[in-house]
Write an enzyme that holds these catalytic residues in place. Structure first.
Site, mmCIF file in Angstrom:
data_model
loop_
_atom_site.group_PDB
_atom_site.id
_atom_site.type_symbol
_atom_site.label_atom_id
_atom_site.label_comp_id
_atom_site.label_asym_id
_atom_site.label_seq_id
_atom_site.Cartn_x
_atom_site.Cartn_y
_atom_site.Cartn_z
ATOM 1 N N ARG A 1 9.572 -21.912 53.957
ATOM 2 C CA ARG A 1 9.321 -20.915 52.638
ATOM 3 C C ARG A 1 9.220 -19.413 53.953
ATOM 4 N NH1 ARG A 1 11.293 -18.608 49.164
ATOM 5 N NH2 ARG A 1 11.251 -20.661 48.137
ATOM 6 N N LYS B 1 2.932 16.576 61.271
ATOM 7 C CA LYS B 1 3.730 17.756 59.892
ATOM 8 C C LYS B 1 2.405 17.863 58.951
ATOM 9 C CE LYS B 1 3.988 13.288 57.777
ATOM 10 N NZ LYS B 1 6.239 13.489 57.072
ATOM 11 N N GLU C 1 7.328 19.410 61.282
ATOM 12 C CA GLU C 1 7.763 19.134 60.036
ATOM 13 C C GLU C 1 7.967 20.830 59.269
ATOM 14 O OE1 GLU C 1 5.795 18.263 56.115
ATOM 15 O OE2 GLU C 1 6.823 16.066 57.165
ATOM 16 N N ASP D 1 12.283 18.806 55.944
ATOM 17 C CA ASP D 1 11.028 18.178 55.341
ATOM 18 C C ASP D 1 12.238 18.590 53.870
ATOM 19 O OD1 ASP D 1 9.843 15.933 54.573
ATOM 20 O OD2 ASP D 1 8.538 17.267 53.344
#
Length: 287
Positions: A97, A164, A194, A215
């Site tokens: 599994r 960012k 970014e 972006d």
């Protein structure tokens, strides 16, 4: 793939599932009863996870043997047999599994990545992943992207600088953020910035960014803005890009297209496992 790390991760996954013992299996089967399991494709896709299969079952029993009908990264059709595992029934039942779940997810990522690469159809622009991975599975998911002929972006917060919008807001400007990084980081670390406007693009270039990320920009915007990027500065497109848009983004001349969808919302492939106690162990191939 780092086999030592893979072994440790699989040990953790088995502890989560097996706990102290597999109560059902141990009450029915003895340690020396042998059998086999067959992985059967119920979808069409790209096979990924050979090392997971071999490392996982061998952790449970060194008497396991394997026969693979598909190579890593090879395409398969619905109904095809992917592999067989021979060994103690107790080990096969304890491991199937966890191992199947991982193979299904990794094959799903490899399949989606190959589809993205084929749709892009570019000899220049590359498809890369993001950090939008499942906690605990990043190594496996990024490996699956490579298996599907994509490339990896940074692995985490530690191996590249990526400035960012939030970093820019807190620092006050792109220039200030880049200056602070450059005053401390070594020459081997790349700095990506970014940007969301032409003004930000010009500021990132002036600050000396190594990589510019466009972006949430349209292909037309990138095609216009990329003309301002100096030779030697790497470019990347990112932000909600759909697979059907890839060809258009590839026509902009951008170097990389990053897709969070390769890992964060991928559908696992449907692969079933069938058990047998009638397989002759002579048919196996040792690894």
């Amino acid at each position: 793939m780092n086999i030592v790390k893979l072994r440790k991760q699989l040990e953790h996954y088995f502890i989560e599932d097996i706990g102290e013992r597999d109560l059902t299996t141990e009450l029915i089967f003895g340690e020396h009863e042998k059998g086999s399991i067959t992985f059967l494709a119920k979808d069409t896709g790209v096979f990924c996870g050979r090392e997971v299969v071999t490392t996982g079952f061998l952790l449970l029993s060194n008497e396991c043997h394997f026969k693979f009908f598909k190579k890593e990264g090879e395409c398969f059709n619905q109904g095809e047999v992917l592999l067989k595992v021979y060994g103690p029934i107790s080990a096969l039942l304890k491991g199937e599994r966890v191992i199947l779940n991982l193979v299904q997810r990794m094959s799903g990522i490899a399949t989606k990545t190959k589809k993205a690469v084929d749709l892009l159809n570019s000899t220049h622009t590359r498809i890369v992943d993001t950090r939008k991975t499942t906690p605990g599975l990043r190594m496996l998911e990024k490996y699956a992207v490579r298996t599907g002929r994509g490339y990896n972006h940074r692995y985490g917060l530690y191996d590249a600088v990526m400035i960012k919008d939030n970093h820019i807001s807190f620092a006050g400007s792109i220039m200030k953020a880049v200056e602070r990084v450059k005053s401390q980081v070594g020459h081997m670390v790349k700095i990506e910035v970014e940007i969301e406007s032409l003004a930000q693009l010009n500021e990132a270039i002036a600050a000396g960014a190594d990589v510019i990320m466009f972006d949430n920009r349209t292909p037309d915007e990138i095609k216009d803005w990329i003309a301002y990027v100096p030779k030697g500065v790497v470019t990347e497109a990112s932000g909600g890009i759909q697979l059907e848009e890839l060809h258009a983004y590839g026509q902009t001349g951008v170097d990389y297209i990053s897709l969070g969808t390769l890992t964060h919302s991928v559908t696992a492939l449907d692969i079933s496992v069938k058990m047998s106690v009638k397989e002759e162990e002579k048919q196996h191939e040792s690894i």
